[in-house]
Design a protein around this motif. Structure first.
Motif, PDB file in Angstrom:
ATOM      1  N   ASN A   3      30.359  27.102  24.118  1.00 56.04           N
ATOM      2  CA  ASN A   3      29.303  28.034  23.719  1.00 56.04           C
ATOM      3  C   ASN A   3      28.521  28.533  24.924  1.00 56.04           C
ATOM      4  O   ASN A   3      28.114  29.691  24.961  1.00 56.04           O
ATOM      5  N   ARG A   6      30.716  31.110  26.535  1.00 61.41           N
ATOM      6  CA  ARG A   6      30.730  32.331  25.720  1.00 61.41           C
ATOM      7  C   ARG A   6      29.423  33.097  25.881  1.00 61.41           C
ATOM      8  O   ARG A   6      29.425  34.316  26.024  1.00 61.41           O
ATOM      9  N   ASP A   7      28.300  32.390  25.892  1.00 63.34           N
ATOM     10  CA  ASP A   7      27.002  33.051  26.046  1.00 63.34           C
ATOM     11  C   ASP A   7      26.879  33.724  27.413  1.00 63.34           C
ATOM     12  O   ASP A   7      26.354  34.830  27.528  1.00 63.34           O
ATOM     13  N   ALA A  10      29.176  36.746  27.375  1.00 63.73           N
ATOM     14  CA  ALA A  10      28.586  37.770  26.504  1.00 63.73           C
ATOM     15  C   ALA A  10      27.468  38.516  27.224  1.00 63.73           C
ATOM     16  O   ALA A  10      27.354  39.742  27.102  1.00 63.73           O
ATOM     17  N   PRO A  24      31.172  37.645  18.996  1.00 60.64           N
ATOM     18  CA  PRO A  24      32.470  37.040  19.331  1.00 60.64           C
ATOM     19  C   PRO A  24      33.681  37.923  19.011  1.00 60.64           C
ATOM     20  O   PRO A  24      34.667  37.907  19.751  1.00 60.64           O
ATOM     21  N   ASP A  25      33.616  38.705  17.947  1.00 61.63           N
ATOM     22  CA  ASP A  25      34.759  39.539  17.569  1.00 61.63           C
ATOM     23  C   ASP A  25      34.734  40.934  18.187  1.00 61.63           C
ATOM     24  O   ASP A  25      35.629  41.739  17.921  1.00 61.63           O
ATOM     25  N   THR A  65      38.818  40.593  22.999  1.00 61.01           N
ATOM     26  CA  THR A  65      37.595  40.232  22.275  1.00 61.01           C
ATOM     27  C   THR A  65      36.861  39.145  23.040  1.00 61.01           C
ATOM     28  O   THR A  65      37.467  38.371  23.798  1.00 61.01           O
ATOM     29  N   LEU A  66      35.568  39.056  22.820  1.00 62.07           N
ATOM     30  CA  LEU A  66      34.771  38.038  23.502  1.00 62.07           C
ATOM     31  C   LEU A  66      35.290  36.637  23.183  1.00 62.07           C
ATOM     32  O   LEU A  66      35.470  35.818  24.083  1.00 62.07           O
ATOM     33  N   ALA A  67      35.564  36.368  21.907  1.00 65.43           N
ATOM     34  CA  ALA A  67      36.048  35.046  21.516  1.00 65.43           C
ATOM     35  C   ALA A  67      37.405  34.739  22.145  1.00 65.43           C
ATOM     36  O   ALA A  67      37.627  33.637  22.675  1.00 65.43           O
ATOM     37  N   GLY A  68      38.306  35.696  22.117  1.00 67.76           N
ATOM     38  CA  GLY A  68      39.629  35.490  22.695  1.00 67.76           C
ATOM     39  C   GLY A  68      39.577  35.307  24.197  1.00 67.76           C
ATOM     40  O   GLY A  68      40.260  34.442  24.760  1.00 67.76           O
ATOM     41  N   THR A  70      36.987  34.277  26.081  1.00 69.09           N
ATOM     42  CA  THR A  70      36.365  33.016  26.476  1.00 69.09           C
ATOM     43  C   THR A  70      37.268  31.825  26.141  1.00 69.09           C
ATOM     44  O   THR A  70      37.282  30.852  26.897  1.00 69.09           O
ATOM     45  N   ALA A  71      38.019  31.901  25.044  1.00 66.80           N
ATOM     46  CA  ALA A  71      38.984  30.838  24.747  1.00 66.80           C
ATOM     47  C   ALA A  71      40.037  30.765  25.843  1.00 66.80           C
ATOM     48  O   ALA A  71      40.447  29.679  26.276  1.00 66.80           O
TER      49      ALA A  71
END
Length: 77
Positions: A3, A6-7, A10, A24-25, A65-68, A70-71
């Motif tokens: 997190n 991700r933050d 972002a 995230p998306d 995507t942000l989620a993808g 960062t993963a």
């Protein structure tokens, strides 16, 4: 830790794209991003996160995507 990463990413995306917040998306390119901006942003992410593995524009193209994204960064750590 995920997190926090991700933050951080972002916040970098939001500044680079001139938007208030990135969910995230959200897709970097759908928010108005382009390859030159992506290269600059990746350099900032590399510097601020201390990633040892070199990030490339192709990472962002594959994981827009942000989620993808960062993963993907987590998987490189």
């Amino acid at each position: 830790m995920a997190n926090e990463l991700r933050d951080s990413v972002a916040a970098i995306w939001a500044r680079a794209l001139g938007v208030k917040k990135v969910a995230p998306d959200d897709n970097f390119f759908a928010l108005g991003g382009h390859s030159l901006l992506g290269v600059k942003m990746i350099a900032e992410i590399q510097a601020k996160t201390g990633m040892e593995e070199e990030l490339k524009l192709s990472d962002l193209l594959e994981f827009p995507t942000l989620a993808g994204f960062t993963a993907h960064l987590e998987s490189l750590r």
